[in-house]
Design a protein around this motif. Structure first.
Motif, PDB file in Angstrom:
ATOM      1  N   PHE A 137       0.855  -1.181   0.000  1.00 39.66           N
ATOM      2  CA  PHE A 137       0.000   0.000   0.000  1.00 39.66           C
ATOM      3  C   PHE A 137       0.895   1.237   0.000  1.00 39.66           C
ATOM      4  CE2 PHE A 137      -2.888  -3.212   1.253  1.00 39.66           C
ATOM      5  CZ  PHE A 137      -4.175  -2.754   0.983  1.00 39.66           C
ATOM      6  N   ALA A 138       0.749   2.077  -1.014  1.00 38.08           N
ATOM      7  CA  ALA A 138       1.559   3.283  -1.135  1.00 38.08           C
ATOM      8  C   ALA A 138       0.645   4.502  -1.205  1.00 38.08           C
ATOM      9  CB  ALA A 138       2.442   3.214  -2.378  1.00 38.08           C
ATOM     10  N   GLY A 139       1.129   5.613  -0.699  1.00 40.34           N
ATOM     11  CA  GLY A 139       0.316   6.822  -0.732  1.00 40.34           C
ATOM     12  C   GLY A 139       0.859   7.883   0.191  1.00 40.34           C
ATOM     13  N   ASP A 140      -0.037   8.725   0.699  1.00 39.37           N
ATOM     14  CA  ASP A 140       0.345   9.830   1.573  1.00 39.37           C
ATOM     15  C   ASP A 140      -0.087   9.529   3.008  1.00 39.37           C
ATOM     16  OD1 ASP A 140      -2.445  10.318   1.480  1.00 39.37           O
ATOM     17  OD2 ASP A 140      -2.214  11.672  -0.221  1.00 39.37           O
ATOM     18  N   SER A 141      -0.375  10.576   3.787  1.00 40.91           N
ATOM     19  CA  SER A 141      -0.698  10.368   5.205  1.00 40.91           C
ATOM     20  C   SER A 141      -1.996   9.606   5.405  1.00 40.91           C
ATOM     21  CB  SER A 141      -0.786  11.716   5.928  1.00 40.91           C
ATOM     22  OG  SER A 141      -1.754  12.554   5.307  1.00 40.91           O
ATOM     23  N   ILE A 142      -2.914   9.673   4.432  1.00 43.86           N
ATOM     24  CA  ILE A 142      -4.165   8.923   4.571  1.00 43.86           C
ATOM     25  C   ILE A 142      -3.872   7.436   4.561  1.00 43.86           C
ATOM     26  CG2 ILE A 142      -6.402   8.423   3.505  1.00 43.86           C
ATOM     27  CD1 ILE A 142      -6.394  11.314   2.450  1.00 43.86           C
ATOM     28  N   THR A 143      -3.025   6.994   3.659  1.00 43.51           N
ATOM     29  CA  THR A 143      -2.627   5.585   3.620  1.00 43.51           C
ATOM     30  C   THR A 143      -1.757   5.237   4.817  1.00 43.51           C
ATOM     31  OG1 THR A 143      -2.774   5.500   1.210  1.00 43.51           O
ATOM     32  CG2 THR A 143      -1.375   3.852   2.278  1.00 43.51           C
ATOM     33  N   GLN A 144      -0.845   6.145   5.174  1.00 39.36           N
ATOM     34  CA  GLN A 144       0.005   5.897   6.334  1.00 39.36           C
ATOM     35  C   GLN A 144      -0.836   5.687   7.586  1.00 39.36           C
ATOM     36  OE1 GLN A 144       2.956   8.924   7.081  1.00 39.36           O
ATOM     37  NE2 GLN A 144       3.563   8.042   9.037  1.00 39.36           N
ATOM     38  N   GLY A 145      -1.966   6.375   7.670  1.00 39.62           N
ATOM     39  CA  GLY A 145      -2.811   6.265   8.861  1.00 39.62           C
ATOM     40  C   GLY A 145      -2.255   7.040  10.036  1.00 39.62           C
ATOM     41  N   ALA A 146      -1.457   8.070   9.746  1.00 39.03           N
ATOM     42  CA  ALA A 146      -0.792   8.827  10.802  1.00 39.03           C
ATOM     43  C   ALA A 146      -1.775   9.640  11.631  1.00 39.03           C
ATOM     44  CB  ALA A 146       0.242   9.768  10.172  1.00 39.03           C
ATOM     45  N   LYS A 147      -1.724   9.485  12.933  1.00 40.62           N
ATOM     46  CA  LYS A 147      -2.395  10.323  13.934  1.00 40.62           C
ATOM     47  C   LYS A 147      -3.917  10.258  13.929  1.00 40.62           C
ATOM     48  CE  LYS A 147      -2.957  15.165  15.366  1.00 40.62           C
ATOM     49  NZ  LYS A 147      -2.546  16.574  15.120  1.00 40.62           N
ATOM     50  N   HIS A 148      -4.530  10.411  12.777  1.00 36.17           N
ATOM     51  CA  HIS A 148      -5.959  10.713  12.716  1.00 36.17           C
ATOM     52  C   HIS A 148      -6.879   9.515  12.956  1.00 36.17           C
ATOM     53  CE1 HIS A 148      -5.051  14.785  11.407  1.00 36.17           C
ATOM     54  NE2 HIS A 148      -4.107  14.256  10.653  1.00 36.17           N
ATOM     55  N   THR A 149      -6.323   8.330  13.142  1.00 43.06           N
ATOM     56  CA  THR A 149      -7.143   7.153  13.433  1.00 43.06           C
ATOM     57  C   THR A 149      -7.410   6.979  14.926  1.00 43.06           C
ATOM     58  OG1 THR A 149      -5.171   5.749  13.525  1.00 43.06           O
ATOM     59  CG2 THR A 149      -6.272   5.941  11.392  1.00 43.06           C
ATOM     60  N   HIS A 150      -6.877   7.900  15.751  1.00 48.50           N
ATOM     61  CA  HIS A 150      -7.096   7.850  17.211  1.00 48.50           C
ATOM     62  C   HIS A 150      -6.609   6.531  17.803  1.00 48.50           C
ATOM     63  CE1 HIS A 150     -10.553  11.067  17.053  1.00 48.50           C
ATOM     64  NE2 HIS A 150      -9.514  11.379  16.297  1.00 48.50           N
ATOM     65  N   GLY A 151      -5.540   5.998  17.262  1.00 47.63           N
ATOM     66  CA  GLY A 151      -4.986   4.744  17.774  1.00 47.63           C
ATOM     67  C   GLY A 151      -5.631   3.502  17.208  1.00 47.63           C
ATOM     68  N   HIS A 152      -6.645   3.657  16.362  1.00 49.16           N
ATOM     69  CA  HIS A 152      -7.301   2.512  15.736  1.00 49.16           C
ATOM     70  C   HIS A 152      -6.594   2.163  14.426  1.00 49.16           C
ATOM     71  CE1 HIS A 152     -10.907   2.371  18.390  1.00 49.16           C
ATOM     72  NE2 HIS A 152     -10.572   3.632  18.580  1.00 49.16           N
TER      73      HIS A 152
ATOM     74  N   ASP B 130     -10.200  15.833  10.648  1.00 47.03           N
ATOM     75  CA  ASP B 130      -9.922  17.235  10.337  1.00 47.03           C
ATOM     76  C   ASP B 130     -10.440  17.462   8.910  1.00 47.03           C
ATOM     77  OD1 ASP B 130      -8.036  16.179   8.582  1.00 47.03           O
ATOM     78  OD2 ASP B 130      -6.297  17.056   9.566  1.00 47.03           O
ATOM     79  N   PRO B 131     -10.184  18.594   8.287  1.00 44.55           N
ATOM     80  CA  PRO B 131     -10.745  18.800   6.943  1.00 44.55           C
ATOM     81  C   PRO B 131     -10.270  17.810   5.882  1.00 44.55           C
ATOM     82  CG  PRO B 131     -10.159  20.903   7.924  1.00 44.55           C
ATOM     83  CD  PRO B 131      -9.620  19.841   8.834  1.00 44.55           C
ATOM     84  N   LEU B 132      -9.186  17.078   6.144  1.00 50.71           N
ATOM     85  CA  LEU B 132      -8.613  16.189   5.131  1.00 50.71           C
ATOM     86  C   LEU B 132      -8.652  14.717   5.480  1.00 50.71           C
ATOM     87  CD1 LEU B 132      -5.233  18.066   4.431  1.00 50.71           C
ATOM     88  CD2 LEU B 132      -7.466  18.511   3.378  1.00 50.71           C
ATOM     89  N   HIS B 133      -8.330  14.402   6.722  1.00 54.16           N
ATOM     90  CA  HIS B 133      -7.971  13.030   7.087  1.00 54.16           C
ATOM     91  C   HIS B 133      -9.133  12.242   7.688  1.00 54.16           C
ATOM     92  CE1 HIS B 133      -4.131  15.259   7.132  1.00 54.16           C
ATOM     93  NE2 HIS B 133      -3.638  14.138   6.639  1.00 54.16           N
ATOM     94  N   PRO B 134      -9.380  11.042   7.181  1.00 54.98           N
ATOM     95  CA  PRO B 134     -10.393  10.177   7.797  1.00 54.98           C
ATOM     96  C   PRO B 134      -9.995   9.778   9.215  1.00 54.98           C
ATOM     97  CG  PRO B 134      -9.803   9.400   5.595  1.00 54.98           C
ATOM     98  CD  PRO B 134      -8.797  10.430   5.974  1.00 54.98           C
ATOM     99  N   ASN B 135     -10.993   9.675  10.096  1.00 56.21           N
ATOM    100  CA  ASN B 135     -10.755   9.094  11.413  1.00 56.21           C
ATOM    101  C   ASN B 135     -10.913   7.581  11.319  1.00 56.21           C
ATOM    102  OD1 ASN B 135     -13.522   8.600  11.279  1.00 56.21           O
ATOM    103  ND2 ASN B 135     -14.064  10.305  12.634  1.00 56.21           N
ATOM    104  N   GLN B 136     -11.023   6.912  12.467  1.00 58.32           N
ATOM    105  CA  GLN B 136     -11.108   5.452  12.423  1.00 58.32           C
ATOM    106  C   GLN B 136     -12.341   4.961  11.672  1.00 58.32           C
ATOM    107  OE1 GLN B 136     -11.349   7.394  15.057  1.00 58.32           O
ATOM    108  NE2 GLN B 136     -12.640   6.550  16.707  1.00 58.32           N
ATOM    109  N   ARG B 137     -13.462   5.682  11.800  1.00 62.57           N
ATOM    110  CA  ARG B 137     -14.673   5.277  11.074  1.00 62.57           C
ATOM    111  C   ARG B 137     -14.508   5.529   9.575  1.00 62.57           C
ATOM    112  NH1 ARG B 137     -20.159   7.230  13.857  1.00 62.57           N
ATOM    113  NH2 ARG B 137     -20.932   5.840  12.214  1.00 62.57           N
ATOM    114  N   GLY B 138     -13.832   6.613   9.238  1.00 69.50           N
ATOM    115  CA  GLY B 138     -13.560   6.876   7.833  1.00 69.50           C
ATOM    116  C   GLY B 138     -12.674   5.809   7.221  1.00 69.50           C
ATOM    117  N   HIS B 139     -11.693   5.344   7.975  1.00 74.52           N
ATOM    118  CA  HIS B 139     -10.815   4.281   7.472  1.00 74.52           C
ATOM    119  C   HIS B 139     -11.579   2.967   7.304  1.00 74.52           C
ATOM    120  CE1 HIS B 139      -6.641   5.747   7.065  1.00 74.52           C
ATOM    121  NE2 HIS B 139      -7.075   6.722   7.844  1.00 74.52           N
TER     122      HIS B 139
END
Length: 268
Positions: free
Chosen positions: A63-78, A229-238
């Motif tokens: 899986f390659a991509g940016d911070s959305i793929t990385q899952g950095a921070k915005h998943t709240h630990g999920h 935030d305006p860009l990044h999915p949270n755990q439910r978005g993922h």
């Protein structure tokens, strides 16, 4: 006699060139020099993935991509969507020998990925490569639409040259009013669809899925539930990103926990 000598010398030089390239470039980069692969198709690629999932040969999924793929921070630990995919693949589908690698990097664009293909993708000798990009390419026109299209086409071509199956994703919609530097993202999404159609690749269209949901439930509700935030999915978005991938690959099963089923297994 002279003509035969010239043909022999030309053949020797071509073999020498291929050998030299093989010595200085990764194997996937010279694959089409020696083999001349034909382009794949979305239908054929789905069949290849189905064969991988039903066969006994182990495979690597990148899986390659940016911070959305990385899952950095915005998943709240999920779990991020690549991690949810790994659970679906390696546990629920019992492919414990398969490896899932996440090389998503915060802030990256198609240009970054192209400049780093061997490290981020090639070194793993993947069977399948999933790429979601565009949210940073569009920011303040970091990568023009024309370059974005050319970069995506090159990424697909290089993945196919690795003898791997490419999967393209559209990124999720963003709250453009709170991220005006990325207001042109829908234009980049259109390019992703164009490239997927022209290159006949599998496409996971998150943008279309989220927009349909917003039409049914209002944008404000979906953004509040699925974005951190305006860009990044949270755990439910993922979870939504993962579900869309499962449905595209025909491996969605609502009874399974990664697809929305219950994790609870009884009293303990």
């Amino acid at each position: 006699m002279k003509e035969r000598h010239r043909r022999s010398r030309r053949s020797f030089l071509l073999r020498a060139l291929a050998g030299t390239l093989a010595g200085v470039l990764p194997a996937w980069a010279t694959a089409n020099v020696t083999a001349g692969r034909k382009a794949g198709s979305a239908e054929g690629d789905l069949e290849k993935i189905a064969a991988l999932l039903s066969g006994k040969t182990r495979s690597t999924w990148v899986f390659a991509g940016d911070s959305i793929t990385q899952g950095a921070k915005h998943t709240h630990g999920h779990r991020s969507y690549p991690e949810i995919f790994a659970e679906r693949l390696r546990w629920e589908l019992a492919r414990v020998g398969d490896i899932v690698v996440n090389t998503g990097m915060s802030g990256h664009t198609t240009r970054h990925m192209l400049n780093d293909m061997d490290w981020r993708v090639g070194q793993f000798r993947p069977g399948v490569v999933s790429a979601m990009l565009g949210t940073n390419d569009c920011a303040r026109n970091q990568v023009t639409l024309a370059d974005f299209e050319a970069n995506l086409r090159s990424i697909v071509a290089q993945i196919r040259a690795m003898n791997a199956v490419p999967i393209l994703h559209t990124p999720n919609p963003i709250i453009a009013g709170k991220a005006p530097e990325r207001a042109s993202l829908p234009e980049y999404v259109t390019v992703i669809r164009k490239v997927a159609g022209a290159e006949n690749t599998i496409l996971v269209d998150h943008d279309a899925g989220w927009n349909t949901e917003m039409q049914n439930r209002t944008a404000e509700t979906v953004y509040r539930e699925w974005l951190n935030d305006p860009l990044h999915p949270n755990q439910r978005g993922h979870q939504q990103l993962a579900a869309a991938l499962f449905k595209t690959l025909n491996i969605f099963d609502p009874a399974q926990p990664t697809c929305g089923g219950a994790y609870y297994e009884g009293e303990h």
